[in-house]
Enzyme design. Sequence first.
Site, PDB file in Angstrom:
ATOM      1  N   SER A   1      -3.693  -1.044   5.241  1.00 11.10           N
ATOM      2  CA  SER A   1      -3.308  -1.869   6.232  1.00 11.10           C
ATOM      3  C   SER A   1      -2.461  -0.731   7.091  1.00 11.10           C
ATOM      4  O   SER A   1      -3.537   0.127   7.682  1.00 11.10           O
ATOM      5  CB  SER A   1      -2.226  -2.344   5.551  1.00 11.10           C
ATOM      6  OG  SER A   1      -1.351  -3.923   6.365  1.00 11.10           O
ATOM      7  N   ASN A   2      -1.689  -1.333   7.991  1.00 10.00           N
ATOM      8  CA  ASN A   2      -1.326  -0.418   9.000  1.00 10.00           C
ATOM      9  C   ASN A   2       0.440  -0.395   9.505  1.00 10.00           C
ATOM     10  O   ASN A   2       0.755  -0.843   8.460  1.00 10.00           O
ATOM     11  CB  ASN A   2      -2.127  -0.966  11.038  1.00 10.00           C
ATOM     12  CG  ASN A   2      -2.070  -1.511  10.911  1.00 10.00           C
ATOM     13  OD1 ASN A   2       0.142  -3.039  11.049  1.00 10.00           O
ATOM     14  ND2 ASN A   2      -2.365  -3.247  10.854  1.00 10.00           N
ATOM     15  N   HIS A   3       0.493   0.382  10.670  1.00  6.56           N
ATOM     16  CA  HIS A   3       2.612   0.581   9.790  1.00  6.56           C
ATOM     17  C   HIS A   3       3.210  -0.378  10.487  1.00  6.56           C
ATOM     18  O   HIS A   3       5.030  -0.326  11.477  1.00  6.56           O
ATOM     19  CB  HIS A   3       2.446   1.479  10.770  1.00  6.56           C
ATOM     20  CG  HIS A   3       2.500   3.315   9.212  1.00  6.56           C
ATOM     21  ND1 HIS A   3       3.200   3.154   8.512  1.00  6.56           N
ATOM     22  CD2 HIS A   3       1.650   4.675  10.035  1.00  6.56           C
ATOM     23  CE1 HIS A   3       2.314   4.630   8.104  1.00  6.56           C
ATOM     24  NE2 HIS A   3       1.745   5.145   8.897  1.00  6.56           N
ATOM     25  N   SER A   4       2.213  -1.544  11.366  1.00  3.76           N
ATOM     26  CA  SER A   4       3.580  -2.750  12.178  1.00  3.76           C
ATOM     27  C   SER A   4       4.675  -3.365  11.587  1.00  3.76           C
ATOM     28  O   SER A   4       4.277  -3.658   9.956  1.00  3.76           O
ATOM     29  CB  SER A   4       2.969  -3.490  12.767  1.00  3.76           C
ATOM     30  OG  SER A   4       2.643  -5.093  13.185  1.00  3.76           O
TER      31      SER A   4
ATOM     32  N   ALA B   1      -0.855  -6.999  14.373  1.00  3.99           N
ATOM     33  CA  ALA B   1      -1.592  -5.740  13.884  1.00  3.99           C
ATOM     34  C   ALA B   1      -2.390  -6.295  12.676  1.00  3.99           C
ATOM     35  O   ALA B   1      -2.642  -5.933  11.853  1.00  3.99           O
ATOM     36  CB  ALA B   1      -0.987  -4.335  13.671  1.00  3.99           C
TER      37      ALA B   1
END
Length: 328
Positions: A135-138, A203
């Site tokens: 995943s990512n930091h959004s 994101a």
Amino acid sequence: HVELGLWADLFLVAPITANSIAKFANGLCDNLLTATYLSARCPVILAPAMDLDMFQHPSVQANLAKLNSFGNNILDPESGELASGLSGQGRMMEPENILKRLEKFFKDREDFKKKKVLITMGPTQEALDPVRFISNHSSGKMGIALANAFRNRGAEVYVISGPISLKVDKESFHWKDVKSAKEMYHEAKLLQAKMDICVFAAAVADYAPAEIAPEKIKKSDSELTIKMVKNVDIAFELGKIKKPGQLHIGFALETENEAENAKAKLDKKNFDLIVLNSMKESGAGFQVDTNRVHIYGSGGGSISSEVAEKSKIAELILDQIKLAPIGV
Ligand code: CTP
């Protein structure tokens, strides 16, 4: 005991004390005011008034930030002489100024009335096995700020959100939780045709594991190679079926050649506007409450914002959408 909250078109508390601010921020319900606040379905405007040091206290500021994240509008107190005899910021905004804000509020609220708006937001999670994902930091903060702004200005808002940890009043939106890019695309495709405006604030992970292991991947060799395959580009695919009269708004997060890359995405994905966040600017990006953006229009124009609360940036983006495509 909930009638007052259900009946109102707008809920204004002026002045609101540090005590009531703390109760509102934490869901306390021990009097008529707090009960009305918790049951109100309408927009909320709060005009704090207190002594200058109380207003600056981190706990009051944290509570106000929390209320802001719920979509409540805070009217910053003005500076001047205070009841304590001290002088500084803490006086309730002058009633004439509150009235002006209310007039503007109702005027603005009309400008997206009856518009159907889709917002994709948050990160996507791409499963590796039953317990792990990529995943990512959004954080979803910008998406929520946009959803609140559209709702406050009269739009019917459809949100498709990846997993976020923010507390949101989901009841005031058509809300759909999803995890992967594939799920987000599926839900967005079902809605796109009946929308006036689509905002792609998610994101989306660009790649996903080629296979989801049915059981937890066990630690064995010293290296692990995961084969990834390209995810569907939601904005690109839906851009291909955009009809005249529909507006598509994209976001870009760049670390180099910002303007050039953002404008290339505007064309490629058939956006009417693209909002560029630069990772290089302080006060902008993931997780933080503020942002600074540059907005490019398909007409060739552009504008830049100051560093501001994401709720203020959202209002600016809506103002530009109103002008599109002849605006920026
Ligand atoms: N987007 C999308 N689906 C994807 C990837 C991106 O809908 N699979 C949308 C985003 O929500 C955003 C815009 O496309 O509005 C641009 O996203 P960004 O990640 O900056 O661009 P990419 O096309 O993924 O390009 P790159 O990562 O190579 O910069």
